[in-house]
Design an enzyme around this catalytic site. Structure first.
Site, PDB file in Angstrom:
ATOM      1  N   GLU A  99      -5.142  -4.926  10.441  1.00  0.00           N
ATOM      2  CA  GLU A  99      -4.088  -3.938  10.628  1.00  0.00           C
ATOM      3  C   GLU A  99      -4.337  -3.176  11.931  1.00  0.00           C
ATOM      4  O   GLU A  99      -5.106  -2.188  11.933  1.00  0.00           O
ATOM      5  CB  GLU A  99      -4.093  -2.944   9.465  1.00  0.00           C
ATOM      6  N   GLY A 132       2.799   2.220  10.783  1.00  0.00           N
ATOM      7  CA  GLY A 132       3.764   3.315  10.663  1.00  0.00           C
ATOM      8  C   GLY A 132       4.455   3.671  11.965  1.00  0.00           C
ATOM      9  O   GLY A 132       5.096   4.715  12.062  1.00  0.00           O
ATOM     10  N   HIS A 147      -9.471   0.971   5.195  1.00  0.00           N
ATOM     11  CA  HIS A 147      -8.167   1.208   5.827  1.00  0.00           C
ATOM     12  C   HIS A 147      -8.362   2.171   7.005  1.00  0.00           C
ATOM     13  O   HIS A 147      -9.182   3.092   6.927  1.00  0.00           O
ATOM     14  CB  HIS A 147      -7.183   1.792   4.809  1.00  0.00           C
ATOM     15  N   SER A 186       3.690  -2.217  10.294  1.00  0.00           N
ATOM     16  CA  SER A 186       5.143  -2.312  10.508  1.00  0.00           C
ATOM     17  C   SER A 186       5.709  -3.681  10.153  1.00  0.00           C
ATOM     18  O   SER A 186       6.601  -4.184  10.843  1.00  0.00           O
ATOM     19  CB  SER A 186       5.501  -1.909  11.944  1.00  0.00           C
ATOM     20  N   ASN A 194       0.873  -1.176   0.000  1.00  0.00           N
ATOM     21  CA  ASN A 194       0.000   0.000   0.000  1.00  0.00           C
ATOM     22  C   ASN A 194       0.909   1.224   0.000  1.00  0.00           C
ATOM     23  O   ASN A 194       1.519   1.542   1.014  1.00  0.00           O
ATOM     24  CB  ASN A 194      -0.892  -0.025   1.254  1.00  0.00           C
ATOM     25  N   GLU A 237      -6.731   4.604   7.996  1.00  0.00           N
ATOM     26  CA  GLU A 237      -6.545   6.022   7.685  1.00  0.00           C
ATOM     27  C   GLU A 237      -7.820   6.605   7.073  1.00  0.00           C
ATOM     28  O   GLU A 237      -8.154   7.762   7.314  1.00  0.00           O
ATOM     29  CB  GLU A 237      -5.320   6.191   6.760  1.00  0.00           C
ATOM     30  N   LYS A 241       0.178   4.296  -0.248  1.00  0.00           N
ATOM     31  CA  LYS A 241      -0.429   5.493   0.356  1.00  0.00           C
ATOM     32  C   LYS A 241      -0.163   6.708  -0.549  1.00  0.00           C
ATOM     33  O   LYS A 241      -0.100   6.556  -1.762  1.00  0.00           O
ATOM     34  CB  LYS A 241       0.060   5.675   1.794  1.00  0.00           C
TER      35      LYS A 241
HETATM   36  P1  13P Z   1       3.191   0.264   7.622  1.00  0.00           P
HETATM   37  O1  13P Z   1       3.704  -1.025   7.021  1.00  0.00           O
HETATM   38  O2  13P Z   1       3.941   1.474   7.139  1.00  0.00           O
HETATM   39  O3  13P Z   1       3.092   0.185   9.108  1.00  0.00           O
HETATM   40  O4  13P Z   1       1.694   0.460   7.069  1.00  0.00           O
HETATM   41  C1  13P Z   1       0.815  -0.594   7.097  1.00  0.00           C
HETATM   42  C2  13P Z   1      -0.391  -0.219   6.332  1.00  0.00           C
HETATM   43  O5  13P Z   1      -1.115   0.696   6.700  1.00  0.00           O
HETATM   44  C3  13P Z   1      -0.690  -0.971   5.108  1.00  0.00           C
HETATM   45  O6  13P Z   1      -1.955  -0.709   4.633  1.00  0.00           O
END
Ligand code: 13P
Length: 248
Positions: free
Chosen positions: A164, A170, A92, A210, A9, A94, A11
């Site tokens: 997740e 992150g 997601h 992560s 992903n 976010e 982003k």
């Molecule tokens: P990270 O791997 O940067 O923690 O992000 C995970 C994520 O949100 C994948 O959709």
């Protein structure tokens, strides 16, 4: 046998040139992948990548449930389908947190994606506060029930689930393999209860948060973890390839 998947992903990262290069680098260095590989790109770059020949599947990070209309800045599932996009991230954290997307709205996205033959990657996960107060299991199961369990059996089979935990995204803080596996088992059991064992056993459930070359193997060897949804580490070809290779 259920499908193993490693998905990146991206982003809101990368220039158009970097995006094409990253896709090419991964494809050139992995000759015989033992899992399905996806890259979820910023929507602007979808046409650049969808039209390329190659085995990496290109997906969108978002899609609007309405077919068309006055939704400035949005792209519909119908439009994604018309551009050859075959997978989309839905739910997601976010999107849930920053854009206030509710389970009910996500449910309409799931329906619209399936109507347009787009595979939903349905994400779920609890915040740190929810975990610390012991609500994490209920929160995740509600997210899945409310977003997906209205679907008939032949459609639930098409969903790829991604757990997740928000506190792991992150942050460099990964769920332990046991913590992740416990949640994946719970999700699988919920699918079995609402549908049947065969559907549950064949459901692909990815871990995200992560996930890196250094911890992918211990996560992916757990019984209920069928691969990963990778954020930061999917932006570097070498890291992403190493993660893919842990499944090879
Ligand atoms: P990270 O791997 O940067 O923690 O992000 C995970 C994520 O949100 C994948 O959709």
């Amino acid at each position: 046998m259920r499908k193993k998947i490693v998905a990146g992903n991206w982003k809101m990262n990368l220039t158009a040139e970097e995006a094409v290069q990253l896709n090419r680098d991964v494809e050139n260095q992995i000759m015989d992948p033992k899992c399905d590989i996806y890259q979820f790109t910023p929507s602007l770059y979808l046409p650049l990548l969808v039209e390329k020949e190659g085995y990496i599947q290109i997906g969108a990070q978002n899609g609007h449930p309405e077919k068309k209309g006055a939704f400035t800045g949005e792209i519909s599932m119908f439009q994604l389908q018309s551009s050859g996009v075959q997978s989309v991230l839905i739910g997601h954290s976010e999107r849930r947190q920053l854009f206030h997307e509710t389970n009910d709205f996500l449910k309409s996205k799931v329906d619209a994606a399936l109507e347009n033959n787009i595979t939903p990657f349905y994400c779920c996960g609890e915040t740190l506060e929810e975990r610390e107060s012991g609500k994490h299991e209920a929160v995740v199961i509600d997210q899945i029930k409310e977003g997906c369990f209205h679907l008939p059996a032949e459609k639930i089979r098409k969903i790829v689930f991604a757990y997740e935990p928000v506190w792991a995204i992150g942050t460099g803080k990964t769920a332990s393999p046991e913590q992740a596996n416990d949640m994946h088992r719970l999700i699988r059991n919920a699918i079995a209860e609402n549908y049947d064992n065969e559907i549950a056993e064949n459901a692909t459930i990815l871990y995200g948060g992560s996930c890196k070359p250094t911890n992918a193997k211990e996560l992916f060897t757990m019984e209920h973890i069928d691969g990963g949804l990778i954020g930061g580490a999917s932006l570097k070809a070498d890291d992403f390839i190493q993660i893919i290779n842990t499944l090879n």
